[in-house]
Design a protein around this motif. Structure first.
Motif, mmCIF file in Angstrom:
data_model
loop_
_atom_site.group_PDB
_atom_site.id
_atom_site.type_symbol
_atom_site.label_atom_id
_atom_site.label_comp_id
_atom_site.label_asym_id
_atom_site.label_seq_id
_atom_site.Cartn_x
_atom_site.Cartn_y
_atom_site.Cartn_z
ATOM 1 N N TYR A 94 5.052 0.775 9.325
ATOM 2 C CA TYR A 94 3.862 2.250 9.204
ATOM 3 C C TYR A 94 2.560 1.897 9.541
ATOM 4 C CZ TYR A 94 7.263 5.278 6.536
ATOM 5 O OH TYR A 94 8.462 5.844 5.254
ATOM 6 N N PHE A 117 -5.529 5.519 0.957
ATOM 7 C CA PHE A 117 -4.999 5.149 2.177
ATOM 8 C C PHE A 117 -3.628 6.410 2.871
ATOM 9 C CE2 PHE A 117 -4.101 0.695 -0.197
ATOM 10 C CZ PHE A 117 -5.557 0.450 0.720
ATOM 11 N N LEU A 135 -5.323 0.088 11.464
ATOM 12 C CA LEU A 135 -6.419 0.120 10.176
ATOM 13 C C LEU A 135 -7.734 -0.540 10.544
ATOM 14 C CD1 LEU A 135 -6.509 -0.593 6.656
ATOM 15 C CD2 LEU A 135 -5.922 -3.144 7.950
ATOM 16 N N GLU A 146 0.972 5.738 0.161
ATOM 17 C CA GLU A 146 0.295 7.429 0.470
ATOM 18 C C GLU A 146 -0.570 7.689 -0.066
ATOM 19 O OE1 GLU A 146 -1.278 10.262 3.470
ATOM 20 O OE2 GLU A 146 0.508 8.492 3.601
ATOM 21 N N ALA A 150 1.316 -0.926 0.099
ATOM 22 C CA ALA A 150 0.488 0.174 0.141
ATOM 23 C C ALA A 150 0.892 0.769 0.110
ATOM 24 C CB ALA A 150 -0.698 0.131 1.002
ATOM 25 N N LEU A 180 -0.909 1.984 8.992
ATOM 26 C CA LEU A 180 -1.767 1.805 7.698
ATOM 27 C C LEU A 180 -3.433 1.987 8.360
ATOM 28 C CD1 LEU A 180 -1.972 1.844 4.222
ATOM 29 C CD2 LEU A 180 -2.274 -0.940 4.361
ATOM 30 N N TYR A 225 -3.914 -5.529 -1.095
ATOM 31 C CA TYR A 225 -2.865 -3.992 -0.087
ATOM 32 C C TYR A 225 -2.623 -4.687 1.014
ATOM 33 C CZ TYR A 225 -4.779 -1.631 -3.860
ATOM 34 O OH TYR A 225 -5.803 -0.874 -5.524
ATOM 35 N N LEU A 269 -0.743 6.616 5.664
ATOM 36 C CA LEU A 269 0.667 6.131 6.419
ATOM 37 C C LEU A 269 1.232 7.349 7.728
ATOM 38 C CD1 LEU A 269 2.560 4.829 3.550
ATOM 39 C CD2 LEU A 269 0.901 3.583 4.726
ATOM 40 N N ALA A 324 0.252 -3.800 3.998
ATOM 41 C CA ALA A 324 0.991 -2.385 4.962
ATOM 42 C C ALA A 324 2.426 -2.416 4.905
ATOM 43 C CB ALA A 324 0.378 -2.131 6.676
ATOM 44 N N PRO A 339 2.963 -1.680 11.562
ATOM 45 C CA PRO A 339 1.842 -1.875 11.386
ATOM 46 C C PRO A 339 0.699 -1.800 12.786
ATOM 47 C CG PRO A 339 2.233 -3.020 9.671
ATOM 48 C CD PRO A 339 3.276 -2.390 10.711
#
Length: 182
Positions: free
Chosen positions: A75, A85, A103, A59, A57, A77, A69, A87, A71, A98
């Motif tokens: 970061y 998305f 999420l 930004e 994924a 997500l 996708y 980040l 993460a 992540p």
């Protein structure tokens, strides 16, 4: 659709993605505590074994149906109100970045009752709060039966805190997803 996993996650994702008859008519967004610094190889492994389109994924990317996708490492997500998305390097949640909770909670606020959340094997409680939020927004939560998980802590924590709309062994989840997405 959002999916979270931790310890044993790569193998669980192989079973999940490999069990699908083809791409789903919705995007699938995955957080896996892989411990890897480079998620490109992780994406390549999943794509190679499943035949699905699996990408890291990015930004401001708009998730598209039929694509998985993942993460990026390091970061959080999130899904923004416009469906793109974002980040973040905000502090770790449940010792993770992540974070599955981050999420799931952001996706619940955007996709509400249209959200499917899947929580698989893992060694901590990340995802439990997110599952609670998904159910609170009218979304559907699917949890791997902890007795069939490589590491049962994560699915057990989610069941204890949030319950689930469906709890079943991993091999049954792909067919359920296809049914729910049709």
């Amino acid at each position: 659709m959002v999916v979270g996993c931790s310890a044993g996650g790569l193998q669980a994702l192989h079973v999940l993605l490999g069990g699908l008859s083809g791409p789903l008519p919705v995007p699938m967004v995955v957080v896996c505590h892989s411990g890897s610094e480079d998620m490109r190889l992780f994406c390549e492994l999943l794509a190679g074994r499943s035949g699905q389109t699996v990408v890291e994924a990015e930004e401001r990317q708009q998730p598209r149906p039929g694509t998985v996708y993942v993460a990026p490492s390091g970061y959080h997500l999130l899904l923004e109100r416009d469906g793109r998305f974002a980040l973040s390097v905000d502090p770790r949640v449940s010792f993770s970045r992540p974070s599955i909770d981050v999420l799931f909670e952001s996706a619940a606020g955007v996709w509400r009752e249209h959200l499917l959340a899947v929580l698989l094997t893992g060694a901590n409680s990340d995802g439990a709060e997110g599952c609670l939020r998904v159910r609170g927004q009218g979304g559907t939560v699917i949890v791997q039966d902890p007795h069939t998980a490589q590491v049962p802590v994560m699915p057990a924590a989610a069941l204890e805190l949030a319950g689930a709309d469906h709890c079943l062994p991993l091999p049954g989840i792909p067919k359920l997803l296809e049914t729910l997405c049709s």
